[in-house]
Design a protein around this motif. Structure first.
Motif, PDB file in Angstrom:
ATOM      1  N   ASP A 173     -12.013  -3.536  51.224  1.00  0.00           N
ATOM      2  CA  ASP A 173     -10.582  -3.814  51.055  1.00  0.00           C
ATOM      3  C   ASP A 173     -10.220  -4.095  49.600  1.00  0.00           C
ATOM      4  OD1 ASP A 173     -10.421  -3.619  53.839  1.00  0.00           O
ATOM      5  OD2 ASP A 173     -10.695  -5.771  54.113  1.00  0.00           O
ATOM      6  N   VAL A 230      -8.226  -3.817  46.445  1.00  0.00           N
ATOM      7  CA  VAL A 230      -6.853  -3.434  46.102  1.00  0.00           C
ATOM      8  C   VAL A 230      -6.869  -2.711  44.757  1.00  0.00           C
ATOM      9  CG1 VAL A 230      -4.519  -4.256  45.596  1.00  0.00           C
ATOM     10  CG2 VAL A 230      -5.883  -5.376  47.392  1.00  0.00           C
ATOM     11  N   GLU A 251       0.382  -2.824  49.224  1.00  0.00           N
ATOM     12  CA  GLU A 251      -0.931  -2.855  48.577  1.00  0.00           C
ATOM     13  C   GLU A 251      -1.722  -1.622  49.006  1.00  0.00           C
ATOM     14  OE1 GLU A 251      -2.849  -6.534  49.591  1.00  0.00           O
ATOM     15  OE2 GLU A 251      -2.126  -7.518  47.764  1.00  0.00           O
ATOM     16  N   LYS A 257      -5.429   0.122  49.158  1.00  0.00           N
ATOM     17  CA  LYS A 257      -6.797  -0.370  49.177  1.00  0.00           C
ATOM     18  C   LYS A 257      -7.809   0.762  49.278  1.00  0.00           C
ATOM     19  CE  LYS A 257      -5.375  -4.670  51.465  1.00  0.00           C
ATOM     20  NZ  LYS A 257      -5.566  -5.563  52.637  1.00  0.00           N
ATOM     21  N   ASN A 302     -12.264   1.291  50.309  1.00  0.00           N
ATOM     22  CA  ASN A 302     -13.592   0.774  50.632  1.00  0.00           C
ATOM     23  C   ASN A 302     -14.611   1.546  49.807  1.00  0.00           C
ATOM     24  OD1 ASN A 302     -12.875  -1.202  52.463  1.00  0.00           O
ATOM     25  ND2 ASN A 302     -13.106   0.101  54.257  1.00  0.00           N
TER      26      ASN A 302
END
Length: 380
Positions: free
Chosen positions: A51, A53, A66, A68, A70
Motif C-alpha cells: 500500500d 502511496v 490516494e 497506491k 504494491n
C-alpha cells in the motif's frame, strides 16, 4: 532512425516456450515444476512494501484520491533488480492494484474462476469480471525481477488523460525512489491486460508527448519511459471498436451498445457519456471531418488516447497477445498496432491463440510472453 524490425518465426517461438514448459490452461495456474519448485515459486508471496502511496491527486469531483502500489521484491535479490510494472484491467471501470492479492470476500462464490465456463454473451461486464493476468506476470519474481502492481483512477472517478497521468506518475516515483526499494531505474518495463493493456501501450507510445505526461506525484526530473512493454488484448483505437468487432463473435447491435453508446466504458473514459453522446457520435464527426463541431476536442482526445495514433520509431519493444475468440476487444485492434509498429520499425512480437477469449490466452502464449519480458529485463 528506424530500428531494424525483428521477424520472429514460429520455430523460434517454440524454442522460447521450451524454456517455460506448459503448466496447464488455468489463468491462475502454478508455474510448471521445471520452471520453479515448491521452494522457489514466489507467485504467492505477499508484498514486500504494501500500500505504498506514490501520489495524492483529485478525482474530477474534487475528492482527494490516494494512488497506491504494491512492491514485491524477489527473495535473496543480491543487488538492484529490474522491475516489471503491472497495470490491471477491468474496463477502466473496476479493480485496483491489489488484484488477486486483495482480501478475499468470504461471502463470494467458492467456485474457482478457472472452473467456470468462459462467458459467451458478449456483454462487457461479463468478460471484464473474469479477466486477470496478474499472476501470470507476477511469475517474473521467480527470475529475480521485482514486480510492482499500480493503481490508477477509474473512469467513474476521472476522465482521460487522468489514467495515463497516474501511470506515468508511478514510473517516475519508482525511479525517484530506486535506491530505497533496491531497483535499477534503467530497467523498468510494463505489462497489462485489457484496459491495462491499453494503458500499457499508451505508456509505451507516448514517451515524447508532453501533454500526456502530467504532474501526478511530482518527481518531474525523472523520466516515465519504459524499456519494454507487454500488451495482452488491450484496446488500441477507441474510435473503432464497434465496427471492427467480428459479427460472428458479437452482434453488431451488441457491439454498438458495448462500444459506441454513452454507456460504453470508452465513452465514460473520455467523459462523453451523457444522453446523445458516445464514441459512435465522435467517430461520425471524425469521419465527416466536422472540425467546427463543438465536440471536435473530444474527437482529438479519443485519438490521442488511442495508442495506434502515437506510434513512433523510438518506441520500446513490444509483445502483443490477442485471442482470436475475443468478443469484447476486436483482435483487429492488436493487428493494427502490430502493423503500425512494423511500419515504424519498432521491434515487436504478436501472438494469437485462435481459440482464446478475452482473458486466458493459454500457457503457450503466457510462457513466451514471460520469457520475452524476462530476457529484455535481464539483458539476455
Amino acid at each position: 532512425m528506424n530500428k531494424r524490425i525483428k521477424f520472429i518465426s514460429l520455430s523460434i517461438l517454440l524454442i522460447l516456450t521450451s524454456a517455460l514448459p506448459l503448466a496447464g490452461c488455468s489463468q491462475n495456474a502454478k508455474v510448471s515444476a521445471s520452471t520453479t519448485s515448491s521452494t522457489t515459486d514466489q507467485t504467492s508471496m505477499s508484498p514486500t512494501y504494501k500500500d505504498v502511496v506514490f501520489a495524492t491527486t483529485n478525482n474530477d469531483n474534487g475528492e482527494k484520491r490516494e494512488l497506491k502500489m504494491n512492491i514485491f521484491k524477489p527473495k535473496d535479490a543480491p543487488e538492484a533488480t529490474s522491475v516489471l510494472v503491472y497495470i490491471h484491467g477491468g474496463g477502466w471501470a473496476m479493480r485496483d492494484y491489489q488484484c488477486d492479492d486483495a482480501p478475499k470476500d468470504t461471502n463470494a462464490s467458492k467456485a474457482p474462476a478457472q472452473n467456470r465456463p468462459a462467458p459467451e454473451t458478449g456483454n462487457a461486464t461479463d468478460q471484464i469480471a473474469e479477466d486477470s493476468a496478474y499472476k501470470i506476470f507476477k511469475r517474473v519474481l521467480n527470475s529475480g525481477i521485482t514486480f510492482v502492481s499500480i493503481d490508477y483512477r477509474l473512469n467513474s472517478e476521472a476522465a482521460f488523460p487522468a489514467q495515463i497521468y497516474d501511470v506515468k506518475g508511478s514510473i517516475r516515483y519508482l525511479r525517484a525512489h530506486s535506491k530505497e526499494y533496491g531497483i535499477d531505474p534503467d530497467k523498468i518495463a510494463v505489462a497489462g491486460n485489457s484496459a491495462g493493456g491499453h494503458l500499457t501501450a499508451e505508456l509505451a507510445t507516448t514517451g515524447d508527448i508532453k501533454e500526456l505526461e502530467g504532474d501526478v506525484g511530482g518527481n518531474l526530473d525523472y523520466s516515465s519511459k519504459v524499456m519494454a512493454a507487454v500488451d495482452f488484448y488491450g484496446p488500441t483505437d477507441l474510435l473503432t471498436m464497434a465496427p471492427e468487432m467480428d459479427p460472428s463473435l458479437q452482434s453488431h447491435e451488441k457491439a454498438v451498445e458495448t462500444h459506441d453508446s454513452p454507456n460504453a466504458n470508452e465513452s465514460k473514459l473520455i467523459g462523453f457519456s451523457k444522453e446523445g453522446q458516445g464514441i459512435g457520435v465522435l467517430r461520425d464527426i471524425r469521419d465527416k471531418n466536422q472540425t467546427d463541431s463543438p465536440y471536435w476536442e473530444k474527437v482529438k482526445l479519443a485519438e490521442i488516447a488511442s495508442p495506434i495514433n502515437n506510434v513512433t520509431s523510438d518506441d520500446p519493444p513490444m509483445f502483443i497477445a490477442h485471442g482470436g475468440n475475443d468478443s469484447l476487444v476486436p483482435i483487429q485492434q492488436s493487428l493494427r498496432l502490430r502493423d503500425a509498429l512494423n511500419h515504424a520499425g519498432v521491434e515487436n512480437i504478436f501472438m494469437s491463440n485462435s481459440k482464446a477469449p478475452h482473458g486466458n490466452q493459454g500457457e503457450d502464449v503466457n510462457n513466451v510472453a514471460i520469457t520475452w519480458i524476462t530476457n529484455k529485463l535481464l539483458g539476455k
